[in-house]
Design a protein around this motif. Structure first.
Motif, short mmCIF file in Angstrom:
data_model
loop_
_atom_site.label_atom_id
_atom_site.label_comp_id
_atom_site.label_asym_id
_atom_site.label_seq_id
_atom_site.Cartn_x
_atom_site.Cartn_y
_atom_site.Cartn_z
N ARG A 71 0.83 -1.20 0.00
CA ARG A 71 0.00 0.00 0.00
C ARG A 71 0.87 1.26 0.00
N ARG A 72 0.31 2.34 -0.42
CA ARG A 72 1.06 3.60 -0.47
C ARG A 72 1.23 4.15 0.94
N ARG A 73 2.48 4.43 1.30
CA ARG A 73 2.77 5.00 2.61
C ARG A 73 2.72 6.53 2.56
N ALA A 74 2.47 7.11 3.72
CA ALA A 74 2.43 8.57 3.80
C ALA A 74 3.80 9.15 3.45
N GLY A 75 3.80 10.12 2.57
CA GLY A 75 5.03 10.78 2.18
C GLY A 75 5.82 10.07 1.10
N ASP A 76 5.35 8.92 0.64
CA ASP A 76 6.04 8.17 -0.42
C ASP A 76 5.34 8.45 -1.74
N ASN A 77 5.95 9.30 -2.56
CA ASN A 77 5.36 9.67 -3.83
C ASN A 77 6.13 9.09 -5.02
N GLU A 78 7.00 8.15 -4.78
CA GLU A 78 7.80 7.57 -5.84
C GLU A 78 7.13 6.30 -6.39
N ASP A 79 7.43 6.04 -7.65
CA ASP A 79 6.94 4.79 -8.23
C ASP A 79 7.77 3.61 -7.71
N GLY A 80 7.15 2.44 -7.73
CA GLY A 80 7.87 1.25 -7.32
C GLY A 80 8.85 0.81 -8.38
N PRO A 81 9.68 -0.15 -8.06
CA PRO A 81 10.66 -0.64 -9.05
C PRO A 81 9.95 -1.29 -10.22
#
Length: 321
Positions: A71-81
């Motif tokens: 799931r998307r974490r708070a403050g993580d706006n990067e795409d996954g690998p």
């Protein structure tokens, strides 16, 4: 101590397998089994339910795990690998379903063959009667004789030879809009209600007069199409006395819902008595057991006895096309 992922996978696989096996064999989704052939269908159904339960739990488990774990974490706006693919995994999830489908297909073929589904040209099967195949007024045919029966409940015993033994009673079945007609070729008796004795293997030869119908008795685990111009076969050995509903399971017209009849399973003595009564009655009133051949009946007249039960006012029947 951290448990290796391989151990977790093994434990989860064991738990899912046990749950699938338990539910597949204890689902209680089918009605009472009233024929010797019913356990064959039940075994196939339970096998499919076991496999389906396992697949459902695996797929839903992976989805829930992925939603929580990735799931998307708070403050993580990067795409996954980026994911380039996994050829062995893709081969695996293609091969396993293919093996399952082929296995169930072979199992289904064997079961259907054991209940006579692949014996359409049986040498001992009696041909369909011409008058049953070409009766006028078939669209408004109605059952006129209903024999009384006194059901007695018997225990269902397993008989490994019952499925393979030859038929002891042959019945020709004709489907028409909107009734079932049954002919006993040994006595040339034609009725609108099916009676069979307990413990005797019955072979039914089916056809249809107009459109495709489907002969379905849930407690017998029988469902077979009746096709115009063709003959289809099934066999069964009844083991539980009682009255069972025969339903047309193929949409055959605007009044498809009323195309039902009764299958009466009774002792040999009761069956013989019923047969004698029908033969005597047919001598006195030869036209009473089939349909109103010499009488033109409109759709309104045919449906009028059912309007009260289904909540339709008789005066609006003429509006139904």
């Amino acid at each position: 101590m951290k448990i290796p992922n391989a151990i977790w996978t093994l434990l989860i696989g064991i738990v899912l397998t046990l749950i699938s096996l338990w539910y597949g064999q204890n689902n209680d989704l089918l009605p009472v089994a009233a024929t010797d052939e019913a356990p064959l269908i039940d075994g196939l159904f339970n096998t499919m339910m076991t496999v389906s339960t396992g697949i459902f739990l695996i797929v839903e488990g992976v989805l829930i795990y992925a939603v929580i774990r990735y799931r998307r974490r708070a403050g993580d706006n990067e795409d996954g690998p980026p994911v380039e693919g996994n050829v062995p995994l893709e081969i695996l999830w293609t091969a396993i379903p293919a093996i399952i489908v082929i296995g169930i297909s072979i199992y289904s073929f064997d079961v259907y063959n054991n209940i006579g589904g692949f014996d359409p040209h049986s040498a001992h099967a009696a041909p369909m009667m011409e008058d049953a195949m070409n009766m006028p007024g078939t669209a408004m045919a109605a059952t006129l004789i209903n024999a009384d029966a006194s059901p007695q409940v018997s225990q269902l015993d397993s008989n490994s030879d019952a499925v393979s033994k030859p038929a002891e009673l042959i019945i020709n079945v004709t489907g028409m809009q909107y009734a079932w007609i049954f002919n006993y070729p040994d006595t040339d008796l034609t009725t609108g209600e099916l009676h069979v004795p307990i413990g005797k293997k019955v072979e039914i030869n089916m056809t249809a007069n107009d459109v495709i119908h489907a002969f379905w008795v849930p407690e017998f685990r029988i469902k077979q199409d009746a096709i115009p111009g063709r003959r289809t076969n099934l066999s069964f050995t009844p083991r539980k006395a009682g009255d069972y509903q025969l339903i047309c399971a193929e949409l055959c017209g605007p009044y498809h819902g009323v195309m039902k009849s009764q299958v009466v399973v009774e002792t040999q003595e009761a069956f013989d008595s019923w047969m004698q009564e029908q033969l005597l009655a047919s001598k006195d009133m030869p036209n009473q057991t089939v349909a109103m051949n010499s009488m033109t009946m409109t759709a309104d007249e045919f449906l009028s006895p059912y309007t009260k039960d289904i909540g339709i006012h008789p005066e609006i029947l003429h509006q139904i096309k």
